[in-house]
Design a protein around this motif. Structure first.
Motif, short mmCIF file in Angstrom:
data_model
loop_
_atom_site.label_atom_id
_atom_site.label_comp_id
_atom_site.label_asym_id
_atom_site.label_seq_id
_atom_site.Cartn_x
_atom_site.Cartn_y
_atom_site.Cartn_z
N UNK A 1 0.62 -1.20 0.11
CA UNK A 1 0.07 -0.24 0.13
C UNK A 1 1.00 1.19 0.09
N UNK A 2 2.19 1.10 0.22
CA UNK A 2 2.95 2.22 0.23
C UNK A 2 3.31 2.70 -1.33
N UNK A 3 2.99 1.71 -2.21
CA UNK A 3 3.68 1.90 -3.65
C UNK A 3 2.39 1.70 -4.41
N UNK A 4 1.36 1.19 -4.29
CA UNK A 4 0.34 0.99 -5.22
C UNK A 4 -0.90 1.44 -4.61
N UNK A 5 -1.94 1.91 -5.35
CA UNK A 5 -3.25 2.12 -4.91
C UNK A 5 -4.22 1.09 -5.44
N UNK A 6 -5.19 1.03 -4.39
CA UNK A 6 -6.20 -0.25 -4.73
C UNK A 6 -7.21 0.49 -5.63
N UNK A 7 -7.98 -0.49 -6.34
CA UNK A 7 -8.88 0.24 -7.36
C UNK A 7 -10.26 -0.48 -6.99
N UNK A 8 -11.43 -0.29 -7.42
CA UNK A 8 -12.86 -0.84 -7.24
C UNK A 8 -13.61 0.15 -6.38
N UNK A 9 -14.60 -0.49 -6.12
CA UNK A 9 -15.89 0.21 -5.40
C UNK A 9 -16.51 -0.61 -4.68
N UNK A 10 -16.56 -0.28 -3.20
CA UNK A 10 -16.92 -1.50 -2.21
C UNK A 10 -17.96 -1.03 -1.19
N UNK A 11 -18.84 -1.77 -0.70
CA UNK A 11 -19.66 -1.64 0.16
C UNK A 11 -19.27 -1.83 1.71
N UNK A 12 -17.88 -2.52 1.60
CA UNK A 12 -17.27 -2.60 2.98
C UNK A 12 -15.93 -2.84 2.80
N UNK A 13 -15.03 -1.90 3.54
CA UNK A 13 -13.76 -2.02 3.44
C UNK A 13 -13.22 -2.42 5.10
N UNK A 14 -12.51 -3.22 5.27
CA UNK A 14 -11.83 -3.45 6.61
C UNK A 14 -10.23 -3.85 6.66
N UNK A 15 -9.64 -2.94 7.71
CA UNK A 15 -8.35 -3.24 7.74
C UNK A 15 -8.20 -3.24 9.22
N UNK A 16 -7.67 -4.32 9.63
CA UNK A 16 -7.11 -4.58 10.85
C UNK A 16 -5.60 -4.65 11.04
N UNK A 17 -5.03 -3.90 11.56
CA UNK A 17 -3.68 -3.94 12.04
C UNK A 17 -2.56 -3.96 10.93
N UNK A 18 -3.03 -3.25 9.91
CA UNK A 18 -2.23 -3.07 8.66
C UNK A 18 -1.84 -1.81 8.34
N UNK A 19 -2.74 -0.85 8.42
CA UNK A 19 -2.33 0.47 8.01
C UNK A 19 -1.36 1.36 8.86
#
Length: 182
Positions: free
Chosen positions: A103-121
């Motif tokens: 995630x420091x080098x590439x952006x994620x694409x798409x459209x989402x109803x739910x985004x989850x991030x646990x102990x990553x950012x």
């Protein structure tokens, strides 16, 4: 491309990750339960899900079981974690996309109803930029669930946090030799 020390660390940890994360992250199960209790979607709804830091796919499998019509995209920078996730999620293969992304080098694409991030950012250098980008990926009415560690600017508070964290890991049975490397 050369792997970072963090990527190498998680590749080496992949096989034991599910066991280790509960010894390293206080309240991990409670955080997962909290997410499931606050999900605003009916189980029959077709939703698009994105998980940043999919790890070995354990949370993904639970989400896919709960939402049998959902699609899931899992992002991780550890290829070894993704190998395990791919195996774990093989029964849901037609609904799953896994991507090896830093995630420091590439952006994620798409459209989402739910985004989850646990102990990553906490591994992302430009957190503010990532949060702004994630907001653009949410569909109207979408949800973002985020749980992570932070560093306090107050040195005394940070020291107490680290001491408490090490005590938790010791009580959880993590060998003392591994605590300093976590």
């Amino acid at each position: 491309m050369e792997k970072t020390s963090v990527e190498k660390h998680f590749d080496a940890l992949a096989r034991d990750f599910e066991k280790v994360k509960r010894k390293v992250i206080p309240g991990y199960r409670e955080i997962e339960k909290c997410i499931f209790s606050y999900l605003p979607f009916t189980q029959s709804r077709k939703i698009a899900m994105l998980e940043l830091g999919t790890g070995t796919g354990a949370l993904a499998l639970d989400l896919l079981k709960l939402f049998p019509r959902a699609t899931y995209k899992g992002i991780d920078f550890s290829s070894k974690m993704l190998e395990i996730a791919s195996h774990r999620l093989r029964k849901c293969d037609e609904r799953v996309t896994l991507q090896n992304i830093d995630l420091n080098k590439t952006k994620v694409s798409g459209r989402y109803d739910l985004i989850i991030s646990l102990f990553t950012i906490h591994h992302v250098f430009n957190k503010k930029g990532l949060f702004k980008h994630l907001y653009t990926l949410l569909k109207p009415g979408g949800c973002f669930f985020y749980g992570d560690v932070t560093v306090s600017k107050n040195k005394r508070l940070e020291k107490r946090f680290i001491e408490g964290w090490k005590a938790f890991m010791t009580r959880s049975g993590l060998p003392k030799g591994k605590i300093g490397r976590v």
